[in-house]
Design an enzyme around this catalytic site. Sequence first.
Site, PDB file in Angstrom:
ATOM      1  N   SER A 143       0.844  -1.205   0.000  1.00  0.00           N
ATOM      2  CA  SER A 143       0.000   0.000   0.000  1.00  0.00           C
ATOM      3  C   SER A 143       0.868   1.239   0.000  1.00  0.00           C
ATOM      4  CB  SER A 143      -0.885   0.017   1.240  1.00  0.00           C
ATOM      5  OG  SER A 143      -1.551   1.269   1.343  1.00  0.00           O
ATOM      6  N   TYR A 156      -1.779   0.058  10.015  1.00  0.00           N
ATOM      7  CA  TYR A 156      -1.856  -0.544   8.678  1.00  0.00           C
ATOM      8  C   TYR A 156      -0.601  -0.177   7.887  1.00  0.00           C
ATOM      9  CZ  TYR A 156      -3.829  -1.488   3.993  1.00  0.00           C
ATOM     10  OH  TYR A 156      -4.062  -1.952   2.729  1.00  0.00           O
TER      11      TYR A 156
END
Lengths: 250, 437
Positions: A143, A156
Amino acid sequence: MADPAATLLVVGATSAIAEATARRFAAAGTPMHLIGRDAGRLAATAADLGVRGAHVAGTTLLDVTNIAAHAAALDDAERALGGAPDIVLVAHGTLPDQRECERSVAATLKAIDENFTSTVALVTLLAQRMHARGRGTIAVITSVAGDRGRGSNYVYGAAKGGVSIFLSGLRHRLYASGIAVVDIRPGFVDTPMTATMAKGPLWASPARVARDIERAIRKGTPVVYTPWFWSWIMRIVRTLPRALFHRSKL
Amino acid sequence: MSAATYGSWGRLAAPVQDVHAIRHRDDALPELPAGRTWLPYGNGRSYGDSCLNDGGVLVATRGLDRFIAFDDATGELECEAGILLADILDLFVPRGWFLPVTPGTRLVTVGGAIANDVHGKSHHVSGTFGRHVRSFELLRSDSGRTICTPTRNGDLYAATIGGLGLTGLVVRATLRMRRVESEWIDAETVKFGALDEFFVLDAESAETHEYTVAWIDCLASGARRGRGLYMRGNHESGPDAGTRRPSATSIRFPFDPPFSLVHRATLLPFNALYYGRQRKRSVRRRQHYRPFFYPLDAITDWNRMYGRRGFFQFQSVVPEAAAREAVGEMLTAIERSGEGSFLAVLKRFGDLPSPGMLSFPRPGVTLALDFPNAGATTHALLDRLEAITLAARGALYPAKDARMSADAFRRSYPRLDAFLPYLDPRCSSSFWRRVHG
């Protein structure tokens, strides 16, 4: 595919991005094996890819946080595909609630398990098996959140960023062995994982991101931002001086 | 979640709606507080308000885009209901299969095609889309999941086909595809100088051509009134002769002009050129199926050219016996109003019965029109066209409508009372509240 007979293994096959990517390979008639956590959804994805032209060799149920089951799942895939897969796409992941992680160590570690530990364990095994054969492509969806820890999403981000560093080292180590390691960093993608977030012009569809992923896998691109403009956005985010960064709400 | 992108194609309203997106067949319907309603939403190609639920919830179905099974022996295709007709065509035309019925855009979902029981240029041969739906799974607020076929839960099947999404959510469906040998259409365009000639051409073409439709120059007056281009075609047989396919990419209409670019002043020269472009009475050529069926799909967001105020569509059907007179009256009404229609389309429906209680197609002649929204004058014209339709014992099409009265709806759909028991108690739409209260 450069090689139409190349086989594909998809981990987290019912995720929106994985599904969209597998459809592109299905159109080329790629033999594939699918690994996922939910039996009903995995069967639905497999049937869809089959109608679209893929040869779905098999499916395996796996909760990736159950690391003890990884080897058996890969054995399953190798049996179905008639050998180690040529291409592996690792696409599982969850988006934790950052606020909850701040209050709860358990929630934080769960997010790290689902997005970091499980991936690193699986990719380690895959690398061993591919290394023995001396060719293949390992593609992992990370990501843009892993590029810099931000207050709004750093658990995250840490997990995904950790995977990116792991992949960077693995790529370095396997450089001479003919194995490509592809780190795919999507920006905002409109998927069930992000269903509750407000959408804006930076959002992309899974199909749009899948196009970039397929190309990166074909070429063995080491790091790919998708859509492309995230490469520029993240360059700015990474280089923003701390004095400014800390005043932002990123 | 905000819902700026969940509008209707005519862009007339700015509804306030919450969106509940579903992506898997086993996903549940939203749990809503008493009084809140939901409506399935596919790809937003209905023109008026039948795909909107102002103040309520839309259940967005585009994530239900998986194929389930295909039987190469029978052509039966089972798929999830959020899949686009375009996705089906892209996959199956190269394999020698085509949709049993196709509307004028491929950018609609299977669920939307069922909910509006859509029709196309082949109505006189194949009837409506719903006739080719073998079965579907319906998910309702009150009774969960039900499999519907013409013979099993047949009433719910008939209520759902053409039921505007008001009987629940179609989760998946089985269609029967038809064989084609080629991606190409043997297409012919024939000029006609007056409305009477349309009927002559249509009578002769219905026997020989699977696809027939006419474009009318609704700005031509006097002796030229009702002139137009009659288009007819058949699937080519035999393997493709190697002609290059047209590009599948589309151009995008890039901005919202402050006023409509479609206007009498721009339509007059356009229509004259479009009609006059073809010198010969008849031109026959082979055409790829995409431009033949979906000319407007080549311009993404073409609806934006009507400007920020949006546009109205109007489609009516009138019985054959009254058709010449009623269509003539409508053309006169348009002429007198000073408004113009860009997409004036005339088509004769065949006799094949539509399966839905609220299906629009029925024997007769259908005229489809569009008008940029100019406010009161456009409203007055639409009211006039509605009156002409009802006087001729015709019907209006909800998928194209943003104006019809409750009276017009009731008179258009005599089986409305049979439909009502099958309404999902938690479903509603802006259209439904307008015509049913």
